[in-house]
Motif scaffolding. Sequence first.
Motif, PDB file in Angstrom:
ATOM      1  N   GLY A  34      24.656  49.718  53.742  1.00  0.00           N
ATOM      2  CA  GLY A  34      24.355  49.316  52.375  1.00  0.00           C
ATOM      3  C   GLY A  34      25.382  48.320  51.867  1.00  0.00           C
ATOM      4  N   LEU A  37      23.034  43.052  47.726  1.00  0.00           N
ATOM      5  CA  LEU A  37      21.882  42.353  48.289  1.00  0.00           C
ATOM      6  C   LEU A  37      22.067  40.847  48.130  1.00  0.00           C
ATOM      7  N   THR A  38      22.348  40.185  49.249  1.00  0.00           N
ATOM      8  CA  THR A  38      22.529  38.737  49.261  1.00  0.00           C
ATOM      9  C   THR A  38      21.585  38.149  50.300  1.00  0.00           C
ATOM     10  N   LYS A  42      20.080  39.868  53.824  1.00  0.00           N
ATOM     11  CA  LYS A  42      18.660  39.799  54.218  1.00  0.00           C
ATOM     12  C   LYS A  42      18.522  39.141  55.595  1.00  0.00           C
ATOM     13  N   VAL A  52      15.003  45.264  54.859  1.00  0.00           N
ATOM     14  CA  VAL A  52      16.066  45.464  53.875  1.00  0.00           C
ATOM     15  C   VAL A  52      15.396  45.911  52.584  1.00  0.00           C
ATOM     16  N   TYR A  53      15.855  47.045  52.072  1.00  0.00           N
ATOM     17  CA  TYR A  53      15.279  47.604  50.859  1.00  0.00           C
ATOM     18  C   TYR A  53      16.231  47.381  49.694  1.00  0.00           C
ATOM     19  N   GLU A  54      15.668  46.970  48.562  1.00  0.00           N
ATOM     20  CA  GLU A  54      16.480  46.806  47.358  1.00  0.00           C
ATOM     21  C   GLU A  54      16.540  48.140  46.630  1.00  0.00           C
ATOM     22  N   LEU A  55      17.762  48.528  46.267  1.00  0.00           N
ATOM     23  CA  LEU A  55      17.965  49.768  45.529  1.00  0.00           C
ATOM     24  C   LEU A  55      18.020  49.451  44.035  1.00  0.00           C
ATOM     25  N   PRO A  64      22.229  43.515  42.515  1.00  0.00           N
ATOM     26  CA  PRO A  64      21.465  44.597  43.150  1.00  0.00           C
ATOM     27  C   PRO A  64      22.037  44.956  44.520  1.00  0.00           C
ATOM     28  N   GLY A  66      21.421  46.556  48.434  1.00  0.00           N
ATOM     29  CA  GLY A  66      20.390  46.629  49.464  1.00  0.00           C
ATOM     30  C   GLY A  66      20.811  47.587  50.554  1.00  0.00           C
ATOM     31  N   LYS A  67      19.839  48.053  51.317  1.00  0.00           N
ATOM     32  CA  LYS A  67      20.155  48.932  52.446  1.00  0.00           C
ATOM     33  C   LYS A  67      19.190  48.664  53.583  1.00  0.00           C
ATOM     34  N   MET A  68      19.670  48.956  54.777  1.00  0.00           N
ATOM     35  CA  MET A  68      18.822  48.949  55.966  1.00  0.00           C
ATOM     36  C   MET A  68      19.247  50.140  56.805  1.00  0.00           C
TER      37      MET A  68
END
Length: 125
Positions: A34, A37-38, A42, A52-55, A64, A66-68
Amino acid sequence: MDFSYLAGLLDGDGSFSIVKPKRGLKMYIYIQLGQVLTDAFKKLGDEFDRPVYELGTPSKVGKPLGKMGWCGKDAEQLLDSIEPHLRLKSRQAKILREFLLARETSDLAGMLMAREQLMECNNID
């Protein structure tokens, strides 16, 4: 793919888990990364073929997050590739290995012990 680079990111911003579903006994490993998110994060997801999911939770700097993640066999294959390069999370990787060995031999007590050790280790680090 540069797994040493990914191992460095996971050392800093990764988490290693043993997941036990609410139903059933089939436990598996989960490795998650995590970060803010840039576009670079991505692109990293694209390079390692991960969505990649935005939290919804904003970061401390108001951007924001992000996580993968990798689970099951994907996580086991990733562990094979990153384990030699891990520094800060090498203990967690070792515990994941112990869990996988216990699972392979159907040692439920060993699996649960590894899960507990990993939770304790994650709370300390």
